[in-house]
Design a protein around this motif. Structure first.
Motif, PDB file in Angstrom:
ATOM      1  N   ALA A  85       6.094 -14.236   3.371  1.00  0.00           N
ATOM      2  CA  ALA A  85       6.728 -12.908   3.458  1.00  0.00           C
ATOM      3  C   ALA A  85       5.709 -11.783   3.293  1.00  0.00           C
ATOM      4  CB  ALA A  85       7.816 -12.789   2.393  1.00  0.00           C
TER       5      ALA A  85
ATOM      6  N   ASN B 289      13.625  -6.728   3.477  1.00  0.00           N
ATOM      7  CA  ASN B 289      12.511  -6.009   2.855  1.00  0.00           C
ATOM      8  C   ASN B 289      13.059  -5.005   1.847  1.00  0.00           C
ATOM      9  OD1 ASN B 289      10.514  -7.294   4.407  1.00  0.00           O
ATOM     10  ND2 ASN B 289      10.903  -5.914   6.132  1.00  0.00           N
ATOM     11  N   SER B 290      12.701  -5.195   0.594  1.00  0.00           N
ATOM     12  CA  SER B 290      13.180  -4.328  -0.491  1.00  0.00           C
ATOM     13  C   SER B 290      11.999  -3.944  -1.365  1.00  0.00           C
ATOM     14  CB  SER B 290      14.231  -5.066  -1.340  1.00  0.00           C
ATOM     15  OG  SER B 290      15.304  -5.510  -0.541  1.00  0.00           O
TER      16      SER B 290
ATOM     17  N   GLN C 295       9.523  -3.924  -4.487  1.00  0.00           N
ATOM     18  CA  GLN C 295       9.095  -5.111  -5.233  1.00  0.00           C
ATOM     19  C   GLN C 295       9.923  -5.371  -6.496  1.00  0.00           C
ATOM     20  OE1 GLN C 295       5.070  -5.904  -4.697  1.00  0.00           O
ATOM     21  NE2 GLN C 295       4.788  -7.121  -6.536  1.00  0.00           N
TER      22      GLN C 295
END
Length: 452
Positions: free
Chosen positions: A284, A339-340, A342
């Motif tokens: 990722a 996707n976010s 961290q």
């Protein structure tokens, strides 16, 4: 002089938490700590082994599954053996196997040697878990049973935290081998385990070891007067000891099959994450160092989920707690595909750890409550053994998916599918309807002959 009769089940169920209980839980926790450590070192060392031995992701997944194959056979064999020779003896045998051969794994020079050593170590790792659960469950007071079993099993996640931390600190300087040499520590503690870990109370009574059984009953219930003339009785279903066929009789057939399916799916999810999370996070876009931190987050979540799940299971019923936790895990795994920021990813990884490890451990407690005493280790061993098939499949499937280089969200969705199937299986489990009767064993009849 008239003999005094005591029902062992009633004594255990109604006992208040005492130092004796703490002794059982802590020694079992120490053993399971290294079992969790053993699972997590796969995730730490697989990227390093792939680099050193030039393996593909699929080959590394196969190699990670050698220990899991050993665990499957170990769980089935040692579960039945414990119902025949006692839980304590089997725990000592299993600790010797898994600690000794994991230690030797640090000296492996190629994948073949490594795989053989991991398989033998796996026999001990798989065999010890159902017996630790059975022993803790047998001594735990009824109101604290799930809490104590899951509290003991929290060592599993603590072992994962230990592996993630030591992997980050030690492998850059000492190589992957140091992770396996640390696993030899339980060998040094075997004499203390032999002295302080108690044998199953029901097993002692059955084997006519009345003096030892009475001494343990006195520790569990110091307010009651226990004398050499005390007769110990316990509730037991009329089932053949250590009989596999008994798992399918007296209304247990549907429950047994559903537990097997639930175990298979939960351990598939657990071992897929435990073995491949660093590599999944690298796919990722994260570095190896930060990916090991995700492994740490996974196991911190597992500790919280395990302890919290146990307390909730004692407050409410264990079944809805497991279903609820799995549902949270499914949502977390789906969320990891996007996707976010961290901090959000760390939180979702922690939830996935709480769900996968917490639910797997609660399932052990659920199974221990489902089966009668005579076949408890057998039932736990076979459920765990079938689950290990899922544990074997998990790393291989994820290794295959990583080899396809699909978008990383598909990898996490693949891990979520088994959780959905586990929820369905658990939803259909019903308690078996069976008659239990009070059994007076030869060991407890002897004092009557001498004193009446």
């Amino acid at each position: 002089m008239t003999a005094h009769t005591m029902n062992v089940n009633a004594v255990v169920d109604k006992a208040k938490f005492k130092p004796f209980h703490m002794t059982v839980v802590l020694w079992c926790l120490f053993v399971v700590l290294f079992d969790g450590y053993d699972l997590a070192i796969n995730g730490v060392v697989l990227p390093l082994l792939m680099q050193e031995w030039g393996m593909s992701a699929v080959q590394a997944g196969m190699l990670a599954s050698t220990a899991l194959a050993g665990m499957m056979f170990g769980a089935m064999f040692f579960g039945m053996l414990a119902d025949k020779i006692g839980r304590k003896k089997v725990i000592l045998i299993c600790v010797t196997l898994f600690s000794g051969f994991t230690f030797l794994g640090g000296f492996a020079e190629n994948p073949t040697q490594f795989g053989v050593l991991r398989f033998i170590a796996g026999l001990g790792i798989g065999g010890v878990l159902p017996n630790l659960v059975a022993l803790t469950s047998e001594y735990a007071p009824q109101k604290l049973r799930s809490t104590l079993v899951t509290g003991m099993f929290s060592g599993y996640a603590m072992g994962g935290i230990m592996a993630a931390l030591l992997g980050t600190w030690l492998t850059p300087s000492f190589g992957w081998q140091i992770m396996f040499w640390i696993a030899g520590i339980p060998l040094l503690v075997l004499p203390l385990l032999f002295i302080f870990l108690p044998e199953s109370l029901a097993f002692l009574v059955k084997q006519q070891k009345t003096e030892k059984a009475l001494a343990i009953v006195q520790k569990l219930s110091p307010e009651d007067k226990v004398t050499p003339q005390t007769v110990l009785v316990f509730n037991e279903s009329k089932v053949p000891a250590a009989s596999i066929s008994a798992l399918f009789k007296q209304g247990r057939l549907p429950g047994t099959l559903l537990f097997w399916l639930a175990f298979f799916m939960c351990l598939l999810m657990l071992y897929a994450l435990g073995s491949w999370l660093p590599k999944l996070m690298m796919a990722a876009g994260y570095s190896l160092g930060s990916s090991l931190t995700f492994l740490l987050a996974l196991n911190i979540g597992a500790v919280i989920g395990t302890a919290g799940g146990g307390m909730l299971a004692d407050r409410f019923h264990i079944k809805p707690v497991i279903i609820s936790m799995l549902t949270v895990g499914i949502l977390a795994l789906i969320g990891l595909g996007f996707n976010s920021p961290q901090p959000v990813i760390y939180f979702l990884v922690s939830l996935a750890g709480a769900s996968s490890v917490g639910c797997s451990i609660l399932l052990y407690s659920y199974v221990a409550q489902f089966y009668p005493l005579a076949v408890r280790s057998t039932g736990l061993g076979w459920a765990s053994g079938v689950g290990r098939m899922g544990a074997i499949v998990g790393p291989i499937v994820i290794g295959f998916l990583l080899g396809l280089e699909l978008p990383h969200k598909f990898n996490f969705l693949a891990v979520a599918v088994p959780a959905v199937l586990a929820v369905i299986a658990i939803a259909f489990i019903r308690p078996a309807k069976e008659q239990e009767e009070v059994v007076i064993t030869k060991a407890s009849i002897e004092p009557i002959k001498q004193t009446t």
